[in-house]
Scaffold this motif. Structure first.
Motif, PDB file in Angstrom:
ATOM      1  N   ILE A  22       0.847  -1.340  -0.008  1.00 36.07           N
ATOM      2  CA  ILE A  22      -0.047  -0.159   0.079  1.00 36.07           C
ATOM      3  C   ILE A  22       0.846   1.283  -0.036  1.00 36.07           C
ATOM      4  N   CYS A  23       1.831   1.281   0.685  1.00 35.25           N
ATOM      5  CA  CYS A  23       2.817   2.379   0.757  1.00 35.25           C
ATOM      6  C   CYS A  23       3.616   2.498  -0.424  1.00 35.25           C
ATOM      7  N   VAL A  25       2.189   1.765  -3.264  1.00 36.93           N
ATOM      8  CA  VAL A  25       1.307   1.995  -4.566  1.00 36.93           C
ATOM      9  C   VAL A  25       0.908   3.522  -4.315  1.00 36.93           C
ATOM     10  N   ILE A  26       0.972   3.960  -2.848  1.00 38.62           N
ATOM     11  CA  ILE A  26       0.875   5.685  -2.701  1.00 38.62           C
ATOM     12  C   ILE A  26       2.032   6.459  -3.496  1.00 38.62           C
ATOM     13  N   GLY A  27       3.152   5.954  -3.045  1.00 35.37           N
ATOM     14  CA  GLY A  27       4.349   6.571  -3.503  1.00 35.37           C
ATOM     15  C   GLY A  27       4.571   6.501  -4.797  1.00 35.37           C
ATOM     16  N   ALA A  29       1.962   6.439  -6.913  1.00 39.21           N
ATOM     17  CA  ALA A  29       0.999   7.407  -7.486  1.00 39.21           C
ATOM     18  C   ALA A  29       1.339   8.820  -7.287  1.00 39.21           C
ATOM     19  N   VAL A  30       2.214   9.142  -6.224  1.00 39.34           N
ATOM     20  CA  VAL A  30       2.836  10.525  -5.974  1.00 39.34           C
ATOM     21  C   VAL A  30       3.683  10.937  -7.070  1.00 39.34           C
TER      22      VAL A  30
END
Length: 137
Positions: A22-23, A25-27, A29-30
């Motif tokens: 999850i971390c 994927v968030i990274g 995306a950013v």
């Protein structure tokens, strides 16, 4: 079967690899939005570069900003389609699904639980459903 699915979902939600995924994927995306924004700014500064970059055929994993985005009309559907074409998310899903599946062998879970099930395909079906849930998330 329902208890197997519940148990695998519990293991999924409490494993380190899920939270790391999850971390990531968030990274991702950013990072992707930041790089797309820098590409758009580059296209605004040098309009001739738009045709040059469109003629090149990049090799590997890349995210390509559309020339229409320079005018400020960015549709979410086109951004999502460009991100899906880059295959970055698919690579992460494959890697973390393999990590989750192989975590059973680390602590002897398969050896202990497989002897209790007369139909071992239930273990595979349960794992498949949980990995589908993981990819959906």
């Amino acid at each position: 079967m329902f208890n197997l699915i519940k148990m695998d979902i519990h293991r999924l939600l409490h494993s380190k690899s899920t939270w790391i995924m999850i971390c990531f994927v968030i990274g991702l995306a950013v990072f992707s939005v930041t790089m797309t924004n820098s590409d758009i700014e580059f296209m605004k500064d040098d309009p001739a570069a738009v045709t040059e970059t469109m003629e090149e055929r990049p090799v590997g994993i890349y995210v390509e900003a559309q020339p229409e985005w320079v005018n400020g009309t960015i549709e979410i559907g086109s951004v999502v389609s460009v991100e899906m074409r880059s295959q970055l998310l698919a690579i992460l899903c494959v890697i973390f699904a393999a990590i989750f599946t192989n975590a059973d062998y680390k602590n002897g879970y398969i050896k202990n639980i497989a002897g209790q099930f007369p139909r071992r395909e239930q273990l595979v079906a349960s794992k498949f459903i949980v990995i589908a849930f993981q990819v959906l998330v």
